[in-house]
Design a protein around this motif. Structure first.
Motif, mmCIF file in Angstrom:
data_model
loop_
_atom_site.group_PDB
_atom_site.id
_atom_site.type_symbol
_atom_site.label_atom_id
_atom_site.label_comp_id
_atom_site.label_asym_id
_atom_site.label_seq_id
_atom_site.Cartn_x
_atom_site.Cartn_y
_atom_site.Cartn_z
ATOM 1 N N SER A 35 0.842 -1.196 0.000
ATOM 2 C CA SER A 35 0.000 0.000 0.000
ATOM 3 C C SER A 35 0.879 1.248 0.000
ATOM 4 C CB SER A 35 -0.919 0.006 1.225
ATOM 5 O OG SER A 35 -0.146 0.125 2.400
ATOM 6 N N ASN A 36 0.240 2.391 -0.159
ATOM 7 C CA ASN A 36 0.918 3.688 -0.120
ATOM 8 C C ASN A 36 2.106 3.755 -1.074
ATOM 9 O OD1 ASN A 36 -0.926 4.401 1.826
ATOM 10 N ND2 ASN A 36 0.458 4.023 3.521
ATOM 11 N N VAL A 37 1.893 3.341 -2.304
ATOM 12 C CA VAL A 37 2.959 3.399 -3.311
ATOM 13 C C VAL A 37 3.164 4.856 -3.710
ATOM 14 C CG1 VAL A 37 3.679 2.640 -5.601
ATOM 15 C CG2 VAL A 37 2.359 1.089 -4.124
ATOM 16 N N ARG A 38 4.415 5.321 -3.604
ATOM 17 C CA ARG A 38 4.735 6.719 -3.896
ATOM 18 C C ARG A 38 5.961 6.812 -4.790
ATOM 19 N NH1 ARG A 38 3.829 5.640 1.191
ATOM 20 N NH2 ARG A 38 6.009 5.626 1.802
ATOM 21 N N GLU A 43 14.977 11.302 -11.303
ATOM 22 C CA GLU A 43 16.122 12.018 -11.840
ATOM 23 C C GLU A 43 16.829 11.116 -12.853
ATOM 24 O OE1 GLU A 43 18.777 13.491 -8.921
ATOM 25 O OE2 GLU A 43 17.216 14.510 -7.794
ATOM 26 N N ASN A 44 17.270 11.732 -13.924
ATOM 27 C CA ASN A 44 17.950 10.997 -14.988
ATOM 28 C C ASN A 44 17.088 9.816 -15.423
ATOM 29 O OD1 ASN A 44 20.086 12.824 -14.710
ATOM 30 N ND2 ASN A 44 21.012 11.544 -13.129
ATOM 31 N N GLU A 45 17.625 8.622 -15.354
ATOM 32 C CA GLU A 45 16.873 7.442 -15.783
ATOM 33 C C GLU A 45 16.429 6.577 -14.614
ATOM 34 O OE1 GLU A 45 19.107 5.346 -18.707
ATOM 35 O OE2 GLU A 45 19.328 7.099 -19.976
ATOM 36 N N VAL A 46 16.686 7.024 -13.376
ATOM 37 C CA VAL A 46 16.338 6.240 -12.186
ATOM 38 C C VAL A 46 15.086 6.819 -11.550
ATOM 39 C CG1 VAL A 46 17.115 5.473 -9.923
ATOM 40 C CG2 VAL A 46 18.748 5.629 -11.795
ATOM 41 N N ILE A 47 14.131 5.945 -11.238
ATOM 42 C CA ILE A 47 12.887 6.343 -10.576
ATOM 43 C C ILE A 47 12.903 5.751 -9.170
ATOM 44 C CG2 ILE A 47 10.371 6.240 -10.651
ATOM 45 C CD1 ILE A 47 10.675 5.634 -13.692
ATOM 46 N N ASP A 48 12.797 6.609 -8.154
ATOM 47 C CA ASP A 48 12.740 6.157 -6.759
ATOM 48 C C ASP A 48 11.283 5.971 -6.362
ATOM 49 O OD1 ASP A 48 15.505 6.289 -6.452
ATOM 50 O OD2 ASP A 48 15.437 8.390 -5.841
ATOM 51 N N VAL A 49 10.947 4.763 -5.897
ATOM 52 C CA VAL A 49 9.576 4.430 -5.496
ATOM 53 C C VAL A 49 9.628 3.817 -4.103
ATOM 54 C CG1 VAL A 49 7.548 3.025 -6.026
ATOM 55 C CG2 VAL A 49 8.886 4.014 -7.893
ATOM 56 N N ASP A 71 11.918 0.254 -0.518
ATOM 57 C CA ASP A 71 12.421 1.311 -1.391
ATOM 58 C C ASP A 71 12.945 0.658 -2.661
ATOM 59 O OD1 ASP A 71 11.934 3.233 0.585
ATOM 60 O OD2 ASP A 71 13.932 2.979 1.446
ATOM 61 N N TYR A 72 12.451 1.122 -3.802
ATOM 62 C CA TYR A 72 12.895 0.605 -5.096
ATOM 63 C C TYR A 72 13.626 1.689 -5.864
ATOM 64 C CZ TYR A 72 9.465 -3.223 -4.679
ATOM 65 O OH TYR A 72 8.752 -4.309 -4.273
ATOM 66 N N LYS A 73 14.607 1.283 -6.640
ATOM 67 C CA LYS A 73 15.196 2.117 -7.675
ATOM 68 C C LYS A 73 14.885 1.400 -8.979
ATOM 69 C CE LYS A 73 18.776 4.434 -5.074
ATOM 70 N NZ LYS A 73 18.130 5.714 -5.074
ATOM 71 N N LEU A 74 14.092 2.050 -9.833
ATOM 72 C CA LEU A 74 13.658 1.457 -11.090
ATOM 73 C C LEU A 74 14.328 2.163 -12.262
ATOM 74 C CD1 LEU A 74 9.820 1.310 -10.361
ATOM 75 C CD2 LEU A 74 11.528 -0.456 -9.901
ATOM 76 N N VAL A 75 14.548 1.408 -13.335
ATOM 77 C CA VAL A 75 15.059 1.982 -14.578
ATOM 78 C C VAL A 75 14.188 1.465 -15.720
ATOM 79 C CG1 VAL A 75 17.442 2.299 -13.835
ATOM 80 C CG2 VAL A 75 16.753 0.125 -14.823
ATOM 81 N N GLU A 76 14.087 2.256 -16.764
ATOM 82 C CA GLU A 76 13.309 1.843 -17.930
ATOM 83 C C GLU A 76 14.245 1.242 -18.966
ATOM 84 O OE1 GLU A 76 10.207 3.651 -21.206
ATOM 85 O OE2 GLU A 76 10.736 4.838 -19.449
ATOM 86 N N GLN A 77 13.910 0.022 -19.409
ATOM 87 C CA GLN A 77 14.678 -0.666 -20.438
ATOM 88 C C GLN A 77 13.719 -1.256 -21.450
ATOM 89 O OE1 GLN A 77 17.067 -3.629 -18.484
ATOM 90 N NE2 GLN A 77 18.562 -2.154 -17.740
ATOM 91 N N ASN A 78 13.881 -0.870 -22.691
ATOM 92 C CA ASN A 78 13.039 -1.383 -23.775
ATOM 93 C C ASN A 78 11.555 -1.199 -23.471
ATOM 94 O OD1 ASN A 78 15.391 -2.268 -25.129
ATOM 95 N ND2 ASN A 78 15.372 -4.167 -23.961
ATOM 96 N N LYS A 86 16.470 -2.972 -4.646
ATOM 97 C CA LYS A 86 15.323 -3.110 -3.754
ATOM 98 C C LYS A 86 15.852 -3.166 -2.331
ATOM 99 C CE LYS A 86 11.618 -6.368 -2.583
ATOM 100 N NZ LYS A 86 11.007 -7.660 -2.942
ATOM 101 N N ARG A 87 15.319 -2.320 -1.455
ATOM 102 C CA ARG A 87 15.735 -2.297 -0.057
ATOM 103 C C ARG A 87 14.498 -2.476 0.808
ATOM 104 N NH1 ARG A 87 19.737 2.143 1.872
ATOM 105 N NH2 ARG A 87 21.076 0.652 0.853
ATOM 106 N N VAL A 88 14.510 -3.494 1.667
ATOM 107 C CA VAL A 88 13.390 -3.787 2.554
ATOM 108 C C VAL A 88 13.782 -3.371 3.962
ATOM 109 C CG1 VAL A 88 11.903 -5.593 3.496
ATOM 110 C CG2 VAL A 88 12.669 -5.730 1.117
#
Length: 105
Positions: A35-38, A43-49, A71-78, A86-88
């Motif tokens: 829940s509470n996804v934010r 910044e640049n190509e990294v998305i912090d969620v 805490d996730y760090k996401l990147v877009e590929q294809n 991923k940090r829990v």
């Protein structure tokens, strides 16, 4: 705190599904609620969620609950989002001696 990159998450999952992983044989039954996804930063190509979670684990007539934040760090590929990191962070006072956190993937 568990801080894994994609490769470590994959290796952890593979190891837990092997029969030699005696801690998880028979396998636990788990349910994950998120829940509470934010989206915190882009910044640049990294998305912090970030998100909050609760995980229920049932095994041998015992129910454990784990709560915390991911805490996730996401990147877009294809055109797809991929997990770079991923940090829990568990929000518990303590783990019971028999508590296993291997199920918080």
């Amino acid at each position: 705190m568990i801080s894994d990159n994609y490769e470590r998450i994959v290796q952890r999952a593979k190891r837990l599904f092997k029969r030699e992983a005696h801690v998880e044989y028979p396998h636990s039954r788990t349910r994950h609620t998120t829940s509470n996804v934010r989206i915190e930063n882009r910044e640049n190509e990294v998305i912090d969620v970030t998100c909050d979670f609760i995980t229920y684990r049932s095994k041998r007539e015992k129910l454990d609950s784990f709560i915390g934040r991911i805490d996730y760090k996401l990147v877009e590929q294809n055109g797809e989002l991929k997990i770079k990191q991923k940090r829990v962070l568990l929000d518990l006072d303590s783990l019971r001696p028999q508590g296993k956190v291997s199920i918080v993937l």
